[in-house]
Design a protein around this motif. Structure first.
Motif, PDB file in Angstrom:
ATOM      1  N   LYS A  86       1.232   2.623  -4.880  1.00 51.13           N
ATOM      2  CA  LYS A  86       1.057   1.305  -4.257  1.00 51.13           C
ATOM      3  C   LYS A  86      -0.226   0.712  -4.817  1.00 51.13           C
ATOM      4  N   ILE A  87      -0.314  -0.606  -4.855  1.00 47.97           N
ATOM      5  CA  ILE A  87      -1.511  -1.255  -5.390  1.00 47.97           C
ATOM      6  C   ILE A  87      -2.747  -0.841  -4.606  1.00 47.97           C
ATOM      7  N   THR A  88      -2.618  -0.638  -3.314  1.00 50.55           N
ATOM      8  CA  THR A  88      -3.772  -0.249  -2.502  1.00 50.55           C
ATOM      9  C   THR A  88      -4.264   1.159  -2.834  1.00 50.55           C
ATOM     10  N   ASP A  89      -3.437   1.975  -3.459  1.00 53.88           N
ATOM     11  CA  ASP A  89      -3.858   3.319  -3.874  1.00 53.88           C
ATOM     12  C   ASP A  89      -4.971   3.261  -4.925  1.00 53.88           C
ATOM     13  N   THR A  90      -5.080   2.147  -5.628  1.00 55.91           N
ATOM     14  CA  THR A  90      -6.120   2.018  -6.659  1.00 55.91           C
ATOM     15  C   THR A  90      -7.513   2.071  -6.054  1.00 55.91           C
TER      16      THR A  90
END
Length: 137
Positions: A86-90
């Motif tokens: 997920k983008i938030t995992d970055t």
């Protein structure tokens, strides 16, 4: 010289293929840790629209959004699995890891076109200085 077409250009660029890169960062114990990631070679439009994944108004985007958006779409664990699901995992890794991944991706994709130009300038300079040294001897 081969006739240049869009198809041959994309093939020569390796669009859709992966390049394995080693990144290094400090682990929890302070020791250097290194591991391999895969960088997917994508066309220009994928990079230009990397921030779309955030769903944020363009005027509110930051360089951090851009870098993380690019890494979200470019960095893979292997040729089938994205590193960040997920983008938030970055945001769940350190700045050092983000920077190491970004540098690896830039080595592969040369975001600003500077790596190729720099290499050409350097090799030209090396060649001429090597020639001068041989001529002097």
């Amino acid at each position: 010289m081969a006739k240049l077409t869009l198809k041959t250009t994309r093939k020569q660029l390796g669009i859709g293929t992966f390049v394995e890169k080693t990144i290094k960062f400090r682990g929890a114990d302070g020791q250097e840790f290194e591991g391999e990631i895969f960088i997917k070679i994508v066309p220009h439009d994928d990079i230009a629209h990397a921030t779309d994944v955030w769903g944020i108004e363009k005027s509110k985007l930051t360089m951090d959004h851009l870098r993380k958006g690019m890494l979200f779409q470019l960095v893979y664990e292997d040729e089938k699995s994205k590193f960040f699901h997920k983008i938030t995992d970055t945001g769940t890794v350190s700045t050092e890891v983000i920077d190491a991944m970004y540098r690896a991706a830039d080595e592969v994709l040369d975001f600003a076109g500077k790596n190729w130009v720099s290499a050409q300038t350097t090799s030209s300079g090396v060649s001429s200085s090597s020639t001068e040294s041989e001529e002097e001897q």
